[in-house]
Design an enzyme around this catalytic site. Structure first.
Site, PDB file in Angstrom:
ATOM      1  N   GLY A 103      12.860 -62.945  35.695  1.00 32.69           N
ATOM      2  CA  GLY A 103      12.418 -63.897  36.708  1.00 32.69           C
ATOM      3  C   GLY A 103      11.861 -63.200  37.932  1.00 32.69           C
ATOM      4  O   GLY A 103      11.660 -61.991  37.960  1.00 32.69           O
ATOM      5  N   LEU A 104      11.626 -64.029  38.955  1.00 28.53           N
ATOM      6  CA  LEU A 104      11.020 -63.511  40.193  1.00 28.53           C
ATOM      7  C   LEU A 104      12.129 -62.991  41.105  1.00 28.53           C
ATOM      8  O   LEU A 104      12.485 -63.606  42.096  1.00 28.53           O
ATOM      9  CB  LEU A 104      10.234 -64.637  40.870  1.00 28.53           C
ATOM     10  CG  LEU A 104       9.269 -64.260  42.007  1.00 28.53           C
ATOM     11  CD1 LEU A 104       8.222 -63.278  41.551  1.00 28.53           C
ATOM     12  CD2 LEU A 104       8.617 -65.509  42.575  1.00 28.53           C
ATOM     13  N   HIS A 105      12.678 -61.825  40.723  1.00 26.69           N
ATOM     14  CA  HIS A 105      13.751 -61.246  41.532  1.00 26.69           C
ATOM     15  C   HIS A 105      13.147 -60.374  42.629  1.00 26.69           C
ATOM     16  O   HIS A 105      11.940 -60.430  42.878  1.00 26.69           O
ATOM     17  CB  HIS A 105      14.752 -60.497  40.643  1.00 26.69           C
ATOM     18  CG  HIS A 105      14.158 -59.372  39.862  1.00 26.69           C
ATOM     19  ND1 HIS A 105      14.085 -58.096  40.348  1.00 26.69           N
ATOM     20  CD2 HIS A 105      13.570 -59.345  38.645  1.00 26.69           C
ATOM     21  CE1 HIS A 105      13.505 -57.319  39.442  1.00 26.69           C
ATOM     22  NE2 HIS A 105      13.176 -58.065  38.400  1.00 26.69           N
ATOM     23  N   ALA A 106      13.976 -59.561  43.266  1.00 27.95           N
ATOM     24  CA  ALA A 106      13.538 -58.892  44.495  1.00 27.95           C
ATOM     25  C   ALA A 106      12.295 -58.019  44.322  1.00 27.95           C
ATOM     26  O   ALA A 106      11.382 -58.062  45.141  1.00 27.95           O
ATOM     27  CB  ALA A 106      14.691 -58.060  45.063  1.00 27.95           C
ATOM     28  N   ASP A 136       8.761 -55.080  33.200  1.00 27.70           N
ATOM     29  CA  ASP A 136      10.070 -55.267  33.794  1.00 27.70           C
ATOM     30  C   ASP A 136      11.093 -55.580  32.710  1.00 27.70           C
ATOM     31  O   ASP A 136      11.506 -56.705  32.540  1.00 27.70           O
ATOM     32  CB  ASP A 136       9.956 -56.450  34.771  1.00 27.70           C
ATOM     33  CG  ASP A 136      11.149 -56.538  35.674  1.00 27.70           C
ATOM     34  OD1 ASP A 136      12.048 -55.698  35.540  1.00 27.70           O
ATOM     35  OD2 ASP A 136      11.166 -57.453  36.498  1.00 27.70           O
TER      36      ASP A 136
END
Lengths: 98, 158
Positions: free
Chosen positions: A17-20, A92
């Protein structure tokens, strides 16, 4: 330059997902453009140039996000950002430290 | 997700003694060990994992805030802690400012959703300037915990 408006819906593709880190990459890229960039998830709309704002979306894999750009370079910005969100976080993998 | 769901109350530190990035990370991971959330034998491995993540890009996201984190197989559920440095520490922040406020998160590798929800909570709360200012002014762990509880009760974010 004329003011352009552009928007596109993309699906977050990477498993984490759209993590840091992807949020940071998105903001870094978005900040290179003069256009105002916003990300929309459902009813939530946030500044696409703020990591904190992006992280509040908690956008996991499969989440639909609409990127909206407004400004002289909106179309170029949208193209680059949509590409990043939809594909370029693919490296990723889950073994990487998030 | 709320702070109470992953912040270890016993590991919160109001006055970090470390004055560099690695020192802060070591101090915070040690606080989680002391609180019984991490096995002492995993300490070094977790510290190295957090440092490795920092090498990919600082989690010092600006405005005096950093969110060092890593996934690590030794934890079965999300664990985290909050720490303050009144002096501030050079953390290679994106805006170049020293960092006063740290939230450390260690999450299990197979729970990306939990990790995202923890980041969501932290980022949503830390966007509030009043909350950040109060946190940075906290004089002891009790005051930090009280602020986290108030945040959990939506007293800062409408």
């Amino acid at each position: 330059m004329d003011v352009q408006r552009a928007s596109r819906t993309v699906v977050v593709s990477n498993p984490q997902g759209l993590h840091a880190r992807p949020a940071h990459e998105f903001v870094k890229l978005a900040s290179q453009f003069q256009a105002k960039i916003e990300l929309v998830k459902g009813h939530e709309r946030v500044d696409g140039k703020s990591i904190l704002a992006l992280l509040t979306l908690a956008a996991g894999q499969g989440t639909e996000l609409r990127i909206e750009a407004e400004g002289g370079d909106a179309e170029t910005a949208l193209e680059a950002l949509a590409e990043l969100l939809a594909h370029n976080f693919a490296e990723d993998n889950p073994n990487n430290e998030a | 997700m709320k702070f109470a769901d992953f912040i270890s109350r016993e590991a919160v530190r109001a006055e970090l003694t470390a004055d560099d990035k690695e020192g802060v990370i070591r101090e915070m991971v040690q606080a989680l060990v002391d609180a019984g959330k991490i096995h002492p034998e995993d300490f070094e491995s977790i510290v190295q994992a957090v440092l490795k993540r920092e090498d990919l890009g600082s989690t010092g996201i600006g405005r005096g805030i950093a969110v060092p984190h890593t996934k690590h197989p030794s934890v079965e559920r999300l664990v985290g802690t909050v720490a303050i440095s009144s002096e501030g520490v050079d953390f290679d922040s994106l805006d170049g400012e020293r960092v006063n406020l740290f939230v450390l998160i260690v999450s299990p590798p197979d729970r990306p959703g939990d990790h995202l929800r923890a980041l969501e909570n932290v980022s949503r709360q830390l966007r509030d300037d009043t909350f950040c200012r109060f946190l940075k002014q906290a004089r002891n762990a009790e005051e930090i915990l009280q602020l986290l509880d108030e945040a959990d009760n939506n007293q800062f974010v409408s």
